[in-house]
Design a protein around this motif. Structure first.
Motif, PDB file in Angstrom:
ATOM      1  N   ARG A 318       0.833  -1.222   0.000  1.00 44.76           N
ATOM      2  CA  ARG A 318       0.000   0.000   0.000  1.00 44.76           C
ATOM      3  C   ARG A 318       0.859   1.259   0.000  1.00 44.76           C
ATOM      4  O   ARG A 318       1.991   1.243   0.448  1.00 44.76           O
ATOM      5  CB  ARG A 318      -0.894   0.024   1.238  1.00 44.76           C
ATOM      6  CG  ARG A 318      -2.015  -0.989   1.166  1.00 44.76           C
ATOM      7  CD  ARG A 318      -2.977  -0.788   2.321  1.00 44.76           C
ATOM      8  NE  ARG A 318      -4.016  -1.806   2.289  1.00 44.76           N
ATOM      9  CZ  ARG A 318      -5.149  -1.675   1.587  1.00 44.76           C
ATOM     10  NH1 ARG A 318      -5.382  -0.575   0.889  1.00 44.76           N
ATOM     11  NH2 ARG A 318      -6.027  -2.651   1.581  1.00 44.76           N
ATOM     12  N   ASP A 427      -4.890   5.354  -1.672  1.00 39.56           N
ATOM     13  CA  ASP A 427      -5.308   3.944  -1.704  1.00 39.56           C
ATOM     14  C   ASP A 427      -5.131   3.336  -3.090  1.00 39.56           C
ATOM     15  O   ASP A 427      -4.877   2.136  -3.218  1.00 39.56           O
ATOM     16  CB  ASP A 427      -6.782   3.827  -1.288  1.00 39.56           C
ATOM     17  CG  ASP A 427      -6.964   4.081   0.200  1.00 39.56           C
ATOM     18  OD1 ASP A 427      -5.945   4.025   0.933  1.00 39.56           O
ATOM     19  OD2 ASP A 427      -8.104   4.353   0.625  1.00 39.56           O
ATOM     20  N   ARG A 430      -0.877   1.265  -5.448  1.00 39.49           N
ATOM     21  CA  ARG A 430      -0.453   0.134  -4.620  1.00 39.49           C
ATOM     22  C   ARG A 430      -0.070  -1.080  -5.451  1.00 39.49           C
ATOM     23  O   ARG A 430      -0.363  -1.149  -6.640  1.00 39.49           O
ATOM     24  CB  ARG A 430      -1.559  -0.254  -3.638  1.00 39.49           C
ATOM     25  CG  ARG A 430      -2.801  -0.831  -4.306  1.00 39.49           C
ATOM     26  CD  ARG A 430      -3.854  -1.244  -3.307  1.00 39.49           C
ATOM     27  NE  ARG A 430      -3.422  -2.350  -2.476  1.00 39.49           N
ATOM     28  CZ  ARG A 430      -4.258  -3.139  -1.799  1.00 39.49           C
ATOM     29  NH1 ARG A 430      -5.564  -2.935  -1.858  1.00 39.49           N
ATOM     30  NH2 ARG A 430      -3.796  -4.125  -1.064  1.00 39.49           N
TER      31      ARG A 430
END
Ligand SMILES: Cc1cc2nc3c(=O)[nH]c(=O)nc-3n(C[C@H](O)[C@H](O)[C@H](O)COP(=O)(O)OP(=O)(O)OC[C@H]3O[C@@H](n4cnc5c(N)ncnc54)[C@H](O)[C@@H]3O)c2cc1C
Ligand code: SF4
Lengths: 556, 174
Positions: A318, A427, A430
């Motif tokens: 992440r 988010d 990743r």
């Protein structure tokens, strides 16, 4: 060397080499496993076909593809398998991609360690403060200047970071005639240009020769002299000389094996013939560059780690970071300048950090800005020519193309700017394992989602347009500047954040995995935020810091 | 094709030949027909013509380079398929849009047909790739058998870096 090693290091680039050197100097038995070949100075040539037209220094994309997910204009996600090229590999050989870097080196600044505290949270971004401060890393930046070899000259400017030494240990590399013109133009605009520090030796040091001045041919090609501060030339060659370090090229690590207690006991790797080996060691260090580091951890399931090694928190992969934000170029026709700009070897080496923090009411509240580097366009002449074959929607050919080549290559030079914002952790940026695509050896490949925060574009645009003003003042023609959300594939960090809270970080403040007592990660993966600069100086500095800690605390 | 190594190919002395004669030599070895190679040669010479002071495709050994590209493992298979399919496609295009063989056209006729071939997405891609590899031959390092004597570098006032590749360090041998 046979039997058990004190330390097994996976990868041999900028994050790996400082650890290999320090542990070997301290007499520990170190083994470095590197998936790629071992090229030396003699193998590296200024060959544009090799560096830039064929996959020479990266794996065969058909054998080792990746999956890249890019945001489409409609907000959905496009998916691309890179089996024909266009992946995120950067240089896979002993020394890693540091062999091919340009070596534009910038430190982070004190503010970069406390972004959240200083500017508050940003909606849609996972900004986190570092568990260490600039003061903790400063001595290691200074050490890298000496150990790797960083040349430059300290020039005061409004955002200059504090230093423990008055100046660089190596004087700046020779400068292109355009640098003085940039200084004059920038100063005329009230800007504060300074010489970009370079991980390049201007003169010989030990077994390394001085720079032979390849100008815009330095980046993307390996160095034939050892002047470039690659992990190999600057550090690994010295680690080998201690007699305590062994490097095994063509050793592709496929998995780290952990026992029921969650301790690592072996690395599994495939050699050049595809034969599988197990290598036992007391301590393991992973430094495969951010994306492949996350992949290796996710592939290394074990009794205690059903979701991947050190991934109890689900944080591995992440908050991947890139360094980018904006770019631009200008054409300088030789005939338009009194100064003779026909000079191919010396470097432009100019940077601007006047907007490292942007305090401009027109933009809004005070916010993090970034760095502008002024650089040569890459020297590759085939690349320059290829850029001339398009005009509008059609192709240019025939004598018209040849006249264009004369104008753009023979009669002038292209100068470029790169603008680095602080690539916000989000988010949608990743690494995960792709559920479908496997590499030639049957292992799931890395799937890289390359989302970006709109703030990157805003800051990238702000910086790029400042650079545009400068390029115009310089007398540049065809000035083109733009913001970009496209990730520069060569500048990666993040994916295994360090921090004090195991629920939201993978590594502790010393880059040891919270959940695995004998695992360290020492490439750029640890960075929770990137700073507005390319990362390699920070990667080197942190890896030296961590190696020192390992030795001091008896971790090894 | 497998019978001769890439290393020998580039050293194969085929440089003595050029244009149509080379097309015949290549046809014998690459699986593409003589006409295909003649078409490629004509297209390359059209895209990058020779001039007294500025080398073009023929002086750069661009045809031989393309033959090498077709069996370079570092060039994606899909691209090679595209490169191979192009000559026959252009030949058909010339017959349907120009009413004659591409090779029978004069310079103006070739320009017209190539411009209309460019309208076809496949045609355009092929032309772009052919032009790209022709520029590689024009400006690549002479150690690859292209750009003899670095003539194109001199024409454009371009300097190679330090160190240049030698026979042992060509990219496909690393
Ligand atoms: C063209 C170019 C220009 C650049 N310019 C700059 C610059 O100007 N300034 C700057 O700061 N940075 C620059 N960089 C970036 C710099 O090279 C990287 O930041 C740095 O090398 C990263 O260090 P690393 O240890 O994370 O990865 P690397 O140095 O890439 O090392 C990782 C190594 O791990 C190996 N590996 C991966 N997976 C495995 C596995 N499973 N088993 C065994 N080995 C494995 C890889 O083969 C590789 O050799 C540039 C990079 C490139 C490519
Ligand atoms: S000799 Fe200098 S310019 Fe050339 S690759 Fe090495 S560091 Fe770069």
């Amino acid at each position: 060397m046979n039997g058990e090693y004190d330390c097994c290091i996976v990868g041999s680039g900028a994050g790996a080499a400082p650890v290999a050197l320090r542990l070997a100097q301290a007499g520990r038995r170190v083994l470095v496993l590197e998936k790629g070949p071992w090229w030396r100075e003699d193998d590296f040539r200024k060959d544009e076909l090799a560096c830039c037209q064929r996959p020479t220094y990266v794996p065969d994309p058909a054998l080792e593809p990746q999956v890249v997910e890019e945001e489409r204009d409609d907000g959905g996600w496009g998916r691309r398998v890179t089996d024909q090229g266009g992946g995120f590999w950067n240089g896979n050989c002993v020394g890693g991609s540091s062999n091919f870097m340009s070596g534009f080196f910038h430190r982070l600044k004190p503010v970069d360690f406390h972004l959240r505290e200083t500017f508050g949270p940003i909606a849609g971004a996972n900004v986190a403060d570092w568990p260490i401060s600039y003061a903790d890393l400063e001595p290691w930046y200074a050490l890298v200047e000496r150990e790797v070899g960083v040349s430059g000259r300290v020039v005061a400017h409004p955002h200059a970071e504090p230093r423990s030494t008055p100046d660089f240990p190596f004087p700046p590399t020779a400068e292109h005639p355009v640098s003085a013109l940039i200084d004059a133009a920038a100063e005329g605009l009230g800007m504060h240009p300074f010489p970009t520090p370079r991980a390049i030796l201007p003169h010989p040091l030990g077994k390394r020769a001085g720079c032979r001045y390849n100008g815009g041919f330095c980046g993307a090609t390996g160095c034939s002299t050892g002047a470039k501060g690659s992990a190999r030339a600057a550090l690994l060659d010295r680690a080998l000389a201690t007699g305590h370090c062994e490097i095994r090229p063509h050793s592709r690590v496929t998995r780290l094996l952990s026992d029921a207690r969650g301790r690592l006991y072996a690395a599994e790797y495939l050699d050049a013939t595809g034969e599988r080996h197990r290598l036992r060691a007391r301590l393991f260090v992973v430094a495969c560059q951010a994306i492949e580091t996350a992949r290796l951890l996710l592939l290394s399931r074990g009794p205690r780690f059903p979701h991947g090694l050190a991934n109890g928190s689900g944080q591995v992969g992440r908050n991947l970071l890139f360094a980018g934000g904006g770019a631009g170029s200008a054409f300088l026709p030789y005939a338009a300048f009194e100064t003779d700009l026909r000079s191919f070897g010396p470097f432009i080496n100019r940077a601007l950090q006047d907007w490292y923090v942007i305090d401009d009411p027109a933009v809004g509240p005070r916010r993090k800005g970034g760095t502008i580097d002024l650089i040569h366009a890459h020297h590759g002449v085939i690349g320059h020519a290829l850029r001339q074959i398009r005009k509008g929607r059609g192709l240019v050919w025939g004598k018209a193309l040849k006249r264009r080549l004369e104008r753009r290559i023979r009669d002038g030079m292209l100068i470029k700017i790169e603008a680095f914002c602080d690539w916000l952790p989000v988010d949608d940026c990743r690494v995960t394992l792709d559920p479908r695509v496997k590499d030639h050896w049957g292992l799931p490949v890395a799937r890289v989602r390359t989302g970006f925060h709109v703030r990157n574009l805003e800051v990238g645009w702000y910086l790029a347009s400042q650079a545009g003003r400068l390029l115009k003042a310089l007398g540049g023609r065809d000035v083109l500047v733009f913001a970009s959300g496209a990730p520069p594939t060569n500048l990666q960090a993040g994916g295994c954040r360090f921090g004090t809270d195991p629920a939201v970080s993978v590594l502790d403040p010393w880059c040891r995995a919270h959940e695995v007592e004998n695992l360290y990660v020492t490439d750029g993966s640890f960075m929770p935020t990137g700073g507005s600069v390319p990362y390699t100086w920070t990667i080197y500095a942190n890896a030296f810091r961590v190696a020192d800690h390992m030795l001091r605390t008896g971790a090894i | 094709m497998k019978a001769w190594s890439r290393r020998r190919f580039l050293a194969a002395g085929a440089f003595a030949l050029s244009g149509p004669a080379l097309a015949e030599a290549l046809a014998a070895r690459t699986g593409l027909g003589v006409t295909d190679w003649r078409i490629v040669d004509a297209v390359q010479a059209h895209l990058l013509p020779s001039e007294p002071d500025a080398p073009g495709a023929r002086e750069a050994n661009a045809l031989l380079w393309l033959a090498f590209v077709l069996e370079d493992p570092k060039v994606p298979a899909e691209l090679k398929t595209l490169l191979r399919a192009g000559p026959a496609r252009l030949a058909r295009h010339s017959r349907t849009h120009g009413g004659t063989e591409f090779l029978h056209l004069d310079e103006a006729g070739r320009e017209r047909i190539l411009r209309s071939f460019e309208e076809d997405p496949e045609g355009r891609r092929w032309l772009q790739e052919i032009l790209g590899f022709t520029l590689e031959a024009l400006l690549g390092d002479p150690v690859y058998g292209v750009n003899p004597g670095g003539r194109a570098w001199k024409w454009l006032g371009w300097r190679p870096g330090f160190r240049r590749p030698d026979a042992e360090t060509r990219y496909f041998l690393l």
